[in-house]
Design an enzyme around this catalytic site. Structure first.
Site, PDB file in Angstrom:
ATOM      1  N   HIS A   1      42.914  23.128  -1.645  1.00  0.00           N
ATOM      2  CA  HIS A   1      43.351  24.252  -2.482  1.00  0.00           C
ATOM      3  C   HIS A   1      42.785  25.506  -1.829  1.00  0.00           C
ATOM      4  O   HIS A   1      42.507  25.536  -0.652  1.00  0.00           O
ATOM      5  CB  HIS A   1      42.752  24.156  -3.890  1.00  0.00           C
ATOM      6  CG  HIS A   1      43.101  22.912  -4.616  1.00  0.00           C
ATOM      7  ND1 HIS A   1      44.275  22.768  -5.305  1.00  0.00           N
ATOM      8  CD2 HIS A   1      42.412  21.758  -4.802  1.00  0.00           C
ATOM      9  CE1 HIS A   1      44.294  21.571  -5.883  1.00  0.00           C
ATOM     10  NE2 HIS A   1      43.182  20.936  -5.589  1.00  0.00           N
TER      11      HIS A   1
ATOM     12  N   CYS B   1      46.814  18.073  -3.081  1.00  0.00           N
ATOM     13  CA  CYS B   1      45.985  17.320  -4.019  1.00  0.00           C
ATOM     14  C   CYS B   1      46.764  16.448  -5.006  1.00  0.00           C
ATOM     15  O   CYS B   1      47.157  15.348  -4.676  1.00  0.00           O
ATOM     16  CB  CYS B   1      45.045  18.287  -4.735  1.00  0.00           C
ATOM     17  SG  CYS B   1      43.641  17.459  -5.502  1.00  0.00           S
TER      18      CYS B   1
HETATM   19  N1  GLN Z   1      43.986  14.848 -10.948  1.00  0.00           N
HETATM   20  C1  GLN Z   1      43.766  14.613  -9.581  1.00  0.00           C
HETATM   21  C2  GLN Z   1      42.343  14.251  -9.232  1.00  0.00           C
HETATM   22  O1  GLN Z   1      41.428  14.554  -9.967  1.00  0.00           O
HETATM   23  C3  GLN Z   1      44.210  15.831  -8.782  1.00  0.00           C
HETATM   24  C4  GLN Z   1      43.337  17.032  -8.988  1.00  0.00           C
HETATM   25  C5  GLN Z   1      43.848  18.274  -8.332  1.00  0.00           C
HETATM   26  O2  GLN Z   1      45.029  18.426  -8.040  1.00  0.00           O
HETATM   27  N2  GLN Z   1      42.966  19.218  -8.107  1.00  0.00           N
HETATM   28  O3  GLN Z   1      42.133  13.683  -8.193  1.00  0.00           O
END
Ligand code: GLN
Length: 241
Positions: free
Chosen positions: A192, A94
């Site tokens: 995740h 992510c």
């Molecule tokens: N900040 C990034 C987004 O909102 C990554 C979020 C995350 O790693 N869950 O896309």
């Protein structure tokens, strides 16, 4: 056998249980008598220490934490790329792959220039565009992978192959059915969950690649009893929401 695993900014980048991926890598190595050393790859880490890594992991982060890490990460870009170019595997979840592409535009419209290792760009379109949140199912070659996504940013691939195809969920952008990306032996994914506990086949793919590159020979990992892991995988595969 021994493996050194580098973990990108563990204190800043580990949302939604991503540190669980590290525990899985440690346990699956230990159960096979492979010694593991985990080193943080962060503000204090030297290039020499990075060069000693056999596998790199990077977890997710909120926009703010990504902003705090990026300047330092950029200084490590060429060392990391050299590592990946000689086949060292990586798993990036992510927020991490967003920083390993050409750039990530945050929800506030700040452009964070990335390492350009993955030929892709990521953009958060602001608060009015709904986040991609929920359980996911993807197809990875002839196998399935399951995860959980929660991201505001959308990723668009250029000349790079996706990691998987979306069966359920948004994946990279909710438009083209692509999920993640692959550079050499590095996997970028929006999953995740944490990702590896329910996908032991991906965990072993990473471990085997790391050992193959380090020891220069084909590695057959000793099989483990993964019945609980596959039970969790199956459950997520058939879960309605
Ligand atoms: N900040 C990034 C987004 O909102 C990554 C979020 C995350 O790693 N869950 O896309």
């Amino acid at each position: 056998m021994k493996l050194t695993i580098g973990w990108l900014y563990p204190e800043l980048m580990s949302t939604y249980g991503d540190r669980g991926n590290i525990f899985v890598l440690i346990k699956r190595c230990e159960w096979r008598k492979i010694m593991v050393r985990i080193i943080p790859v962060d503000f204090r880490t030297t290039d020499k220490e990075i060069e000693s890594c056999d596998l790199i992991f990077g977890g997710g982060a909120q926009d703010r934490q990504q902003g705090l890490a990026i300047d330092n990460l950029l200084k490590k870009g060429s060392t990391l790329k050299k590592l990946f170019d000689r086949g060292v595997p990586g798993l990036f979840v992510c927020g991490a792959p967003q920083l390993l592409g050409h750039y990530y535009m945050t929800g506030d419209g700040k452009k964070l220039i990335g390492l350009g290792i993955f030929d892709m760009e990521s953009k958060h379109f602001g608060k009015d565009k709904p986040r991609c949140i929920g359980n996911t199912v993807y197809r990875w070659n002839d196998k399935t992978v399951v995860g959980f996504e929660n991201h505001g940013g959308r990723t668009y691939l250029a000349n790079v192959k996706p990691f998987a195809t979306v069966v359920k969920g948004c994946g990279n952008n909710g438009e083209d059915k692509t999920e993640g990306a692959v550079y050499k032996n590095c996997i970028a994914t929006y999953s995740h969950g944490p990702f590896l506990p329910k996908n032991p086949h991906v965990a072993d793919w990473l471990i085997a690649k790391a050992l193959e590159v380090k020891y220069g020979k084909k590695i057959e990992l000793a099989p483990l009893d993964d019945s609980l892991e596959w039970q969790a995988h199956e459950f997520m595969l058939h879960k309605k929401s």
